[in-house]
Design a protein around this motif. Sequence first.
Motif, mmCIF file in Angstrom:
data_model
loop_
_atom_site.group_PDB
_atom_site.id
_atom_site.type_symbol
_atom_site.label_atom_id
_atom_site.label_comp_id
_atom_site.label_asym_id
_atom_site.label_seq_id
_atom_site.Cartn_x
_atom_site.Cartn_y
_atom_site.Cartn_z
ATOM 1 N N THR A 147 0.838 -1.191 0.000
ATOM 2 C CA THR A 147 0.000 0.000 0.000
ATOM 3 C C THR A 147 0.880 1.249 0.000
ATOM 4 O OG1 THR A 147 -0.034 0.164 2.412
ATOM 5 C CG2 THR A 147 -1.715 -1.234 1.366
ATOM 6 N N LEU A 148 0.254 2.419 -0.159
ATOM 7 C CA LEU A 148 1.013 3.661 -0.120
ATOM 8 C C LEU A 148 1.772 3.809 1.195
ATOM 9 C CD1 LEU A 148 1.824 6.434 -1.274
ATOM 10 C CD2 LEU A 148 -0.277 7.355 -0.264
ATOM 11 N N ASP A 149 1.131 3.550 2.299
ATOM 12 C CA ASP A 149 1.806 3.681 3.597
ATOM 13 C C ASP A 149 2.989 2.722 3.698
ATOM 14 O OD1 ASP A 149 0.231 5.738 4.516
ATOM 15 O OD2 ASP A 149 -1.164 4.439 5.613
ATOM 16 N N GLU A 150 2.801 1.515 3.180
ATOM 17 C CA GLU A 150 3.911 0.560 3.197
ATOM 18 C C GLU A 150 5.046 1.026 2.279
ATOM 19 O OE1 GLU A 150 1.757 -3.711 4.135
ATOM 20 O OE2 GLU A 150 1.520 -2.834 2.133
ATOM 21 N N LEU A 151 4.700 1.586 1.126
ATOM 22 C CA LEU A 151 5.726 2.092 0.211
ATOM 23 C C LEU A 151 6.501 3.254 0.828
ATOM 24 C CD1 LEU A 151 3.797 1.998 -3.192
ATOM 25 C CD2 LEU A 151 5.752 0.569 -2.552
ATOM 26 N N LYS A 152 5.813 4.087 1.565
ATOM 27 C CA LYS A 152 6.506 5.179 2.259
ATOM 28 C C LYS A 152 7.531 4.627 3.239
ATOM 29 C CE LYS A 152 3.550 8.286 3.829
ATOM 30 N NZ LYS A 152 2.241 8.803 4.317
ATOM 31 N N ASN A 153 7.149 3.584 3.965
ATOM 32 C CA ASN A 153 8.105 2.936 4.868
ATOM 33 C C ASN A 153 9.239 2.276 4.094
ATOM 34 O OD1 ASN A 153 6.766 3.642 7.248
ATOM 35 N ND2 ASN A 153 5.458 1.830 7.191
ATOM 36 N N ASP A 154 8.898 1.675 2.950
ATOM 37 C CA ASP A 154 9.925 1.037 2.118
ATOM 38 C C ASP A 154 10.974 2.066 1.664
ATOM 39 O OD1 ASP A 154 8.648 -1.467 2.203
ATOM 40 O OD2 ASP A 154 7.468 -1.040 0.410
ATOM 41 N N LEU A 187 7.694 4.700 -8.519
ATOM 42 C CA LEU A 187 6.934 3.652 -7.830
ATOM 43 C C LEU A 187 5.479 3.630 -8.300
ATOM 44 C CD1 LEU A 187 8.444 4.194 -4.271
ATOM 45 C CD2 LEU A 187 8.770 2.166 -5.687
ATOM 46 N N TRP A 188 5.346 3.458 -9.619
ATOM 47 C CA TRP A 188 3.998 3.427 -10.210
ATOM 48 C C TRP A 188 3.185 2.231 -9.698
ATOM 49 C CZ3 TRP A 188 5.863 3.879 -15.997
ATOM 50 C CH2 TRP A 188 6.322 5.189 -16.228
ATOM 51 N N PRO A 189 1.861 2.348 -9.577
ATOM 52 C CA PRO A 189 1.063 3.550 -9.878
ATOM 53 C C PRO A 189 0.918 4.521 -8.718
ATOM 54 C CG PRO A 189 -0.403 1.750 -9.346
ATOM 55 C CD PRO A 189 0.999 1.179 -9.282
ATOM 56 N N GLU A 190 1.261 4.083 -7.498
ATOM 57 C CA GLU A 190 1.011 4.930 -6.326
ATOM 58 C C GLU A 190 1.729 6.277 -6.413
ATOM 59 O OE1 GLU A 190 -0.059 0.837 -5.200
ATOM 60 O OE2 GLU A 190 1.650 1.742 -6.249
ATOM 61 N N GLY A 191 2.961 6.272 -6.944
ATOM 62 C CA GLY A 191 3.734 7.500 -7.000
ATOM 63 C C GLY A 191 3.712 8.187 -8.350
ATOM 64 N N HIS A 192 2.748 7.846 -9.188
ATOM 65 C CA HIS A 192 2.639 8.481 -10.507
ATOM 66 C C HIS A 192 2.163 9.928 -10.348
ATOM 67 C CE1 HIS A 192 1.269 9.191 -14.676
ATOM 68 N NE2 HIS A 192 2.117 8.221 -14.999
ATOM 69 N N ILE A 193 2.480 10.774 -11.332
ATOM 70 C CA ILE A 193 2.052 12.171 -11.262
ATOM 71 C C ILE A 193 0.547 12.336 -11.399
ATOM 72 C CG2 ILE A 193 4.241 13.202 -11.960
ATOM 73 C CD1 ILE A 193 3.034 13.410 -14.818
ATOM 74 N N ASP A 194 -0.172 11.243 -11.634
ATOM 75 C CA ASP A 194 -1.629 11.313 -11.555
ATOM 76 C C ASP A 194 -2.069 11.708 -10.145
ATOM 77 O OD1 ASP A 194 -1.924 10.599 -14.177
ATOM 78 O OD2 ASP A 194 -2.314 8.490 -13.767
ATOM 79 N N LEU A 199 3.029 11.226 -4.640
ATOM 80 C CA LEU A 199 4.417 11.329 -5.044
ATOM 81 C C LEU A 199 5.197 12.183 -4.052
ATOM 82 C CD1 LEU A 199 6.818 10.990 -6.979
ATOM 83 C CD2 LEU A 199 5.897 12.909 -8.321
ATOM 84 N N GLY A 200 4.596 13.295 -3.636
ATOM 85 C CA GLY A 200 5.260 14.167 -2.671
ATOM 86 C C GLY A 200 5.548 13.467 -1.357
ATOM 87 N N GLN A 201 4.617 12.651 -0.892
ATOM 88 C CA GLN A 201 4.831 11.919 0.358
ATOM 89 C C GLN A 201 5.998 10.935 0.238
ATOM 90 O OE1 GLN A 201 1.058 10.410 2.196
ATOM 91 N NE2 GLN A 201 0.079 11.625 0.567
ATOM 92 N N LEU A 202 6.092 10.277 -0.914
ATOM 93 C CA LEU A 202 7.181 9.319 -1.126
ATOM 94 C C LEU A 202 8.529 10.050 -1.196
ATOM 95 C CD1 LEU A 202 5.395 7.089 -3.774
ATOM 96 C CD2 LEU A 202 6.066 6.354 -1.477
ATOM 97 N N LEU A 203 8.572 11.159 -1.917
ATOM 98 C CA LEU A 203 9.811 11.930 -1.998
ATOM 99 C C LEU A 203 10.243 12.434 -0.620
ATOM 100 C CD1 LEU A 203 9.100 13.998 -5.245
ATOM 101 C CD2 LEU A 203 10.811 12.193 -4.985
ATOM 102 N N ASN A 204 9.299 12.880 0.155
ATOM 103 C CA ASN A 204 9.641 13.389 1.483
ATOM 104 C C ASN A 204 10.174 12.302 2.402
ATOM 105 O OD1 ASN A 204 9.177 16.109 1.066
ATOM 106 N ND2 ASN A 204 7.045 16.029 1.736
ATOM 107 N N LYS A 205 9.716 11.067 2.219
ATOM 108 C CA LYS A 205 10.256 9.976 3.029
ATOM 109 C C LYS A 205 11.727 9.727 2.699
ATOM 110 C CE LYS A 205 7.037 8.818 5.846
ATOM 111 N NZ LYS A 205 7.270 8.926 7.312
ATOM 112 N N GLY A 206 12.079 9.852 1.420
ATOM 113 C CA GLY A 206 13.481 9.726 1.055
ATOM 114 C C GLY A 206 14.313 10.850 1.631
#
Length: 355
Positions: A147-154, A187-194, A199-206
């Motif tokens: 899920t998105l939350d799991e991907l953020k942790n990943d 990290l498509w599709p969750e992090g796609h610019i759609d 996408l911003g949440q994933l970038l901020n985790k990095g």
Amino acid sequence: MKKSKPKFSFVFVTILTLLIYSCSEAQTNCNCPTKPPTPTNFVFSKGSDVSWLPQMEATGYTFYDLDGMPKDGLQLLKDRGMNTIRLRVFVNPSNHKINGHCSPTETVALAVRAKNMGMRIMIDFHYSDTWADPGHQTKPAAWASHTLDELKNDVYNHTHDVLTALKTAGITPEWVQIGNEIPSGMLWPEGHIDNWSQLGQLLNKGYEATKAVNSAIKVVVHIDQGNDNGRFRWFFDNIKNNNVKYDVIGMSYYPFWLGSDYTTTILNLENNLKDMVSRYGKEVMVVEVGGDYTLVQNTKDMLTAVINAVKAVPNNKGLGVIYWEPQGEKSWSGYQLNAWQSNGKPSPAIDAFKD
């Protein structure tokens, strides 16, 4: 008759002396002017992504200097003025010599080798098991159902783990890229610019993982077509609107893939570099560049022009230029935009990096 000096002169000098003494003894408690700090010495980054290098060596490829003597590939690049090495990281890659390797363990080993030669380090996280670029942003197989939350942790854990492994090995990268060429997201599709918010949440985790390891590391967000100001404004306006945290805007610039000579787009690149600094208050860097290996003089001239364009950014906000896999000679890699000769020797094109 001899006139005596006015009495207030002595009193004035005495008071002034006491004030000066007081300020020199306790500057932090007064409003005395202080000597400005000595500025940090700025060193322009000139480098290359050499992530294929260990695989090339493992398959028996030998690098030669111009005198025909075998020589370490990294040393050959350093001899030509390069001071920076950029390394990509895949999550769980295959052993394919071209499309695999670049595991965290292999990346640390090559980073140690580069550091021991006095090179500066940039780490480029692809967040994939293989290439990530505008047309490919496939999640690692191990993250495929997350899920998105799991991907953020990943993203956080993978970034933190790799940088911690580097730190344990005695290496602090100067720059870390969160994603590779991500105008369409990652990290498509969750992090796609759609969905810019995701996408911003994933970038901020990095970003957060990087700063947790060392707050001095500069975080890079990277997209392609560095000559296209409209593309850059569109992308970085969107991530600004989604509160993405980063320090440096990274660009790719490949005239070959634009289908025209560099002379038609180099001014656009320079203007875009300057506009990014003015518009967003960030530093800028060309993190990927390359030219056709068969057009030696043209590629050398292009590199000189790109270096000059980045150096033309005011106030040392243009940090440097990095060639993508110059040592990836065509017979080994199949890559047209390398900068190596078929006899295993460096192309004169990369002499553009010499002082």
